[in-house]
Design a protein around this motif. Sequence first.
Motif, PDB file in Angstrom:
ATOM      1  N   UNK A   1     -37.649 -13.015  24.414  1.00  0.00           N
ATOM      2  CA  UNK A   1     -37.359 -14.363  23.943  1.00  0.00           C
ATOM      3  C   UNK A   1     -38.374 -14.925  22.971  1.00  0.00           C
ATOM      4  N   UNK A   2     -39.333 -14.122  22.555  1.00  0.00           N
ATOM      5  CA  UNK A   2     -40.311 -14.572  21.562  1.00  0.00           C
ATOM      6  C   UNK A   2     -40.953 -13.347  20.932  1.00  0.00           C
ATOM      7  N   UNK A   3     -41.677 -13.578  19.844  1.00  0.00           N
ATOM      8  CA  UNK A   3     -42.427 -12.504  19.192  1.00  0.00           C
ATOM      9  C   UNK A   3     -43.837 -12.983  18.895  1.00  0.00           C
ATOM     10  N   UNK A   4     -44.803 -12.106  19.094  1.00  0.00           N
ATOM     11  CA  UNK A   4     -46.191 -12.406  18.759  1.00  0.00           C
ATOM     12  C   UNK A   4     -46.429 -12.060  17.288  1.00  0.00           C
ATOM     13  N   UNK A   5     -47.213 -12.870  16.621  1.00  0.00           N
ATOM     14  CA  UNK A   5     -47.551 -12.632  15.219  1.00  0.00           C
ATOM     15  C   UNK A   5     -49.037 -12.280  15.163  1.00  0.00           C
TER      16      UNK A   5
END
Length: 326
Positions: free
Chosen positions: A235-239
Amino acid sequence: MNTNLDFDFARSAERTLTLERNAIDALIPRLDGQFTLACQLILKCEGRVVVTGMGKSGHIARKIASTLASTGTPAFFLHPAEASHGDLGMLTERDVVVALSHSGETAEVTRLLALFKRKGVKLIALTGASASTLANHADALLDGAVEQEACPLNLAPTSSTTVALALGDALAIALLEARGFSKEDFALFHPGGSLGRYLLLTVNDVMRKGVEIPHVSPSASVRVTLFEITTKGLGFACVTDDDNRLIGVYTDGDLRRTLDRNLDIDTTLIGDVMSVQPVSVPPKMLAAEALRIMEQRRITALSVVDEEQRLLGALKIEDLLQRSVV
């Protein structure tokens, strides 16, 4: 016996609980120097605490031994009848004995007193009779006297066993506090239960690692990032930057804001629309603490970083719930 199905059971239970409560209340003024001495004898003990008792007192003794052992005081139960048939070999001169007998005259217990003295062990008596044989041989006396049993015949051990159990708990907790026994210590003694999972499981034990971590560079497009989010299912992505340091995250909320601005998901760079200063946790944090942070922040996922903000893992709330971290 005449059975009465219309008997006032609740009233009988109220009487029992009142009598047992009163018996415990009466203990408090009797917590004197003898109780302190008993605690000191156990704290100075270089061996183990050996708890013994017969019949109902034996059942209470087993529970006391178990409570002591699980709260930092090595202890075990010794059956007094079996002790005189070889089990006394488990006792060493470095041990302390806690003997339970409400009358102080239980034969299976009193016949061991000379053997205890011969071994040179210290004896703590928990009895309701301060002038009894057991009390007279004790190095410390815990007064478990009761005015009356809850049994209306004043025969079945009820108030007396409740008092003995309460005194045993008081002893164990006083020792626990004196030792500075912590929640983490308690968990080490209970690794198989839910308490052990709650207190021992760390973020590192639960987090997603390696290829399971959803992450992109700040130059990735929103479309590429959405593919990463969908593929990894968190449900999310790390940058992250070129040194794998976390500089932001992209969530469902960020996507809604991107669409509200009518931005092109193919040409918009994720570094321009990501959320900066994301919430992250270290890998050694207790999983229960990470769950508390999620609940407080009303988020469902976290990134895991080291001291230099390098990305190590990702954590989803479902991961914690599946491991019974509640």
